[in-house]
Write an enzyme that holds these catalytic residues in place. Structure first.
Site, short mmCIF file in Angstrom:
data_model
loop_
_atom_site.label_atom_id
_atom_site.label_comp_id
_atom_site.label_asym_id
_atom_site.label_seq_id
_atom_site.Cartn_x
_atom_site.Cartn_y
_atom_site.Cartn_z
N ASP A 329 0.86 -1.17 0.00
CA ASP A 329 0.00 0.00 0.00
C ASP A 329 0.90 1.23 0.00
O ASP A 329 2.00 1.21 0.55
CB ASP A 329 -0.88 -0.04 1.25
CG ASP A 329 -1.94 1.05 1.23
OD1 ASP A 329 -2.49 1.29 0.15
OD2 ASP A 329 -2.19 1.65 2.29
N ASP A 607 -3.20 -0.83 5.64
CA ASP A 607 -3.68 -0.31 6.92
C ASP A 607 -5.18 -0.12 6.95
O ASP A 607 -5.76 0.04 8.01
CB ASP A 607 -2.99 1.03 7.24
CG ASP A 607 -3.17 2.05 6.12
OD1 ASP A 607 -3.86 1.74 5.13
OD2 ASP A 607 -2.61 3.16 6.23
N ASP A 611 -7.78 -3.09 2.51
CA ASP A 611 -6.63 -3.97 2.34
C ASP A 611 -6.83 -5.35 2.97
O ASP A 611 -6.08 -6.28 2.68
CB ASP A 611 -5.38 -3.34 2.97
CG ASP A 611 -5.02 -2.00 2.35
OD1 ASP A 611 -5.18 -1.86 1.13
OD2 ASP A 611 -4.60 -1.10 3.10
#
Length: 867
Positions: A329, A607, A611
């Site tokens: 990410d 986070d 995800d």
């Protein structure tokens, strides 16, 4: 607008019909269940078979009581340590989660009154009042007011989303997170106030659906796959070795003419042969391996906890060392996760990164233009309130020591950001005049500017607009968010003839340490792919700065482009993929699935709730400490400090663990192969029992348990990060390891049998009986495999290199020498040995030590031949 909300009775009816707002939590397996599951491990299963065999031998008088007890202890330690460690880590995570959930509340209108209730008490139909800083308790529609919401937990975007009431006749898609009328559980209100009507609660919210999706079974870890394969190979080796030993003893007896005189003699011979053969099966199993794995997992987990990394699922650590591709990410992982001011440019194109580098007049204008004209405030070095842009500007002033210069006493009027005008303004009263400062979109401000302030504080005509526009185009390609600041005499923020102060470049900066860490991870042979919700141009700019994208053969895809591709087409591009822009949660899960179908070991960082599914499906999921509880629940490892460099440490620790396992296997399998060969060839040369059953078991137990401790504390070396990842399908025993095991096992077998059967070596001990020679053989065997422990601990030619970094290893090896001295000196009839003279000990020591130069020669040859 006055809202009455639900009555007490309506709340009860709604809860009955639509359920409450609690999220379903599948509790972790209890400790006993984890322990029971551990017995499915192939290595533990082999140990169980060995335990049963030992128990049978004990009850028929062919084994001592401590033999089955030793194996049983090895099973309990191996299985228990890992289970208890994982259970404790889960307990810590659950406690932290419960503490956070207990403080969650929502402001709800019930029976006409505004009241505060726990989030779990919110029901469908409730009217919830939201203010800046509130977390949205459930999915619902805005019915009054307007707010800006941070939806990064769901879509990874740092840009705030505006939410306003729906005008009659309007429609919207609740699956589109950028719609202007619907808010989602778990998102945070950044500014404004609004009332929302709850439409969905609990597991049916988007947050809840994603939370449930992460609770799926994970596939086997690479180490589990390799150990299962090794267990099969060891079993075959043990059984074949046992059959060969039985056949060898019987054939030797027949051909030597020493056949038993009666049936009882044959039975006794057969029992002795089977006893030795069964002992070989037991010795072929490295029961210290599961215990070593448990020690390593627990030891490395404790070390990582000191580095702000919480290993929630114990197998995640060893998997991290095998990573071949890492989907990362962007927000909060590669970047800092917050906006910050990068630089300021004035009208003639000159740029500044610090306020102190500017003229005093300029400094005052900057403080007024972005400090007073700001919806956030500075208090004791911290920023309070405001949207993300205003917080970034205020942080810039604090970092430059200018926050104390902000004075609101002369403010006549403050106009907050207007979405139609696309700027905010503030009117300041001075002794002889009023000045209005304007801050907002450059395209709305610069076109009204006629003058600019140069670096000396002098007002100049703004004639070089093209120069300024070219600069802004370059900054936009660098993923900068641009903000113009200007001023005008008077109190009218719509007046023409503005004086341009500067254009400010703001960005979610790439973490400085992330750049270095990404390069380290890439050097380790791990492919890093950045997955972000940003637009393609922004994503490429960030990827370039982070060192992920070079532009040669690197591929960048958007979600839309991926959607048009088949799985096979995507598999073709995957090796060169570096960036995925405008990514959806489903894209991340698809990427993980496709990479796993290519038999890659997949890592995923994240986070947000968006995800979580991919974190769960990946071989190892790295959740950020500042992320959502759903993400932490889905991840195997929680990076408490949100630092990409922690991922590098996790990979290093995982590789260290795998290296330690391989070192132990080299050591232990050399022992096992040497024992099988010695016990097989010995009878063929004329001696039925070369090493007794008790001697073999003592060797096995002492070496297994002590060696597990020695290799379990090996240090992490940076050189491991310069090696390529081990493929998931690769054997845990490499060709180089196999060669090392065979050569060293052959040498140990040769020197041990030479003591009994080769006259030049046999005569070195003088005129002694067969028991004395077998005692020397036993001592030499134990010392040789102990010295081989130094060979196994490093691939460098010098086996003593870096030995001081592992004091435990030295202690353990010295302990093994002490134990074998005690065995030989005081074992007597129990161990079938005699005490050796100092001269004999010296001969045994020299013969055993020769395994070190022999292995140094082997290492030199393999390096020269690049084997």
């Amino acid at each position: 607008m006055k809202f009455n909300g639900l009555s007490s009775q309506e709340v009860i009816e709604s809860r009955k019909k639509f359920g409450n707002n609690q999220l379903t939590q599948i509790p972790p397996d209890p400790l006993w269940k984890k322990i029971m599951h551990g017995f499915k491990d192939p290595m533990i299963m082999i140990l169980m078979v060995a335990l049963i065999i030992q128990l049978v031998l004990f009850f028929i008088g062919q084994a001592e009581w401590f033999e089955p007890i030793g194996i049983f202890v090895a099973i309990i330690i191996a299985n228990g340590v890992a289970s208890v460690s994982e259970s404790k880590q889960e307990g810590k995570a659950i406690a932290l989660k419960a503490e956070e959930e207990a403080m969650e509340s929502a402001k709800v209108i019930r029976s006409g009154d505004l009241t505060e209730v726990h989030v779990s008490q919110v029901v469908v139909g409730d009217i919830v009042f939201l203010q800046a800083g509130d977390k949205v308790p459930a999915d619902g529609e805005v019915i009054s007011g307007n707010i800006k919401v941070d939806q990064a937990t769901l879509n990874g975007e740092t840009e705030e989303a505006s939410k306003v009431p729906m005008i009659q006749g309007e429609t919207y898609d609740i699956k589109d997170l950028l719609n202007k009328h619907y808010v989602y559980r778990g998102t945070v209100v950044c500014s404004g106030e609004a009332y929302i009507k709850i439409k969905v609660v609990g597991d049916k919210t988007l947050f809840g659906e994603l939370a449930l999706e992460v609770q799926e079974d994970a596939r086997e870890t690479p180490l589990q796959v390799k150990l299962a394969k090794l267990a099969q190979q060891i079993s075959k080796f043990g059984y074949i070795g046992a059959i060969c030993i039985i056949a060898g003893i019987l054939l030797k007896t027949v051909f030597s003419g020493n056949t038993p005189a009666d049936v009882y003699g044959w039975i006794r011979l057969l029992i002795d042969s089977i006893t030795v053969a069964v002992t070989i099966i037991v010795c072929a199993v490295p029961e210290g391996l599961p215990m070593l794995t448990s020690i390593l997992l627990s030891f490395q987990s404790l070390r990582m906890a000191k580095d702000n990394v919480l290993v929630r699922k114990i197998n995640g650590l060893e998997t991290a060392g095998s990573l071949s591709i890492l989907f990362s990410d962007k927000t909060g992982t590669i970047t800092e996760g917050k906006l910050s001011v990068v630089e300021m440019a004035i009208g003639n194109g000159k740029t500044f990164s610090k306020i102190s580098d500017m003229n005093k007049i300029f400094q005052d204008d900057i403080v007024a233009g972005i400090g007073i004209n700001n919806s956030s405030e500075a208090s004791m070095g911290r920023v309070i309130g405001g949207n993300s842009t205003d917080r970034a500007l205020m942080s810039f002033l604090i970092n430059n020591g200018k926050a104390d210069h902000i004075n609101h006493e002369n403010v006549l009027q403050f106009n907050s950001f207007d979405s139609q005008k696309k700027y905010s303004s503030v009117v300041l009263k001075y002794a002889d005049k009023n000045i209005t400062y304007i801050k907002g979109a450059p395209e709305k401000i610069i076109e009204r500017c006629k003058y600019y302030i140069d670096e000396y504080g002098a007002v100049q005509p703004l004639s070089e607009i093209t120069l300024l526009k070219n600069y802004m185009d370059r900054q936009a390609k660098r993923s900068m968010r641009l903000l113009a600041v200007a001023k005008v005499n008077g109190s009218d923020d719509t007046a023409p003839n503005l004086t341009f102060i500067c254009v400010i470049s703001i960005r979610d900066d790439v973490r400085k340490e992330a750049i270095t860490s990404i390069q380290e991870v890439k050097n380790a042979g791990v492919q890093v792919v950045m997955v972000t919700g940003d637009r393609k141009e922004t994503a490429i700019a960030i990827a370039k700065e982070a060192g992920l994208y070079t532009g040669k053969d690197d591929v960048v895809l958007t979600s839309a482009e991926m959607a048009e591709m088949s799985d096979e087409e995507l598999k073709m591009l995957l090796p060169n993929l570096r960036v995925v822009a405008r990514a959806l949660p489903s894209d991340k899960s698809r990427l993980v699935r496709i990479a796993q179908e290519l038999n890659l070991v997949v890592g995923m960082t994240g986070d947000g709730v968006n995800d979580s599914p991919a974190l769960k499906k990946a071989d190892v999921g790295f959740a950020m400490g500042s992320g959502t509880e759903v993400a932490k629940e889905a991840g195997d490892i929680t990076v408490l400090d949100d630092n990409f460099s922690s991922l590098e440490k996790a990979i290093l620790y995982g590789r260290t663990m795998f290296k330690s396992i391989r070192k132990f296997l080299i050591f232990q399998l050399t022992v096992n192969v040497a024992a099988v060969l010695t016990c097989f060839i010995g009878p063929l040369l004329g001696e039925n029992v070369v090493l007794t059953v008790i001697q073999l078991l003592l060797i096995n137990l002492a070496m297994d348990t002590l060696a597990a401790i020695a290799y379990g504390t090996e240090p992490s070396l940076k050189e491991y990060m310069r090696e390529k990842p081990i493929p998931r399908s690769a054997n845990i025993i490499s060709k180089k390891m196999f060669t090392q095991i065979l050569i060293n096992a052959f040498y140990i077998t040769f020197i041990c049998l030479s003591i009994l059967f080769y006259p030049p070596v046999k005569e070195l001990f003088g005129d002694v009986d067969i028991t004395y020679l077998k005692s020397a053989l036993f001592a030499t065997f134990m010392m040789a495999i102990t010295f081989n422990g130094f060979n196994a601990r490093t691939e460098h030619i010098n086996p003593f290199e870096g030995l001081g970094r592992n004091f435990t290893f030295l202690v353990v090896m010295c302990s093994i020498f002490a134990v074998q001295f005690i065995f030989v000196t005081f074992g007597g009839e129990v161990l079938s040995v005699e005490s050796l003279s100092a001269h004999s000990w010296m001969i045994c020591l020299i013969l055993a030590f020769l395994i070190i130069p022999i292995d140094m020669i082997r290492k030199t040859v393999t390096k020269l031949c690049n084997f």
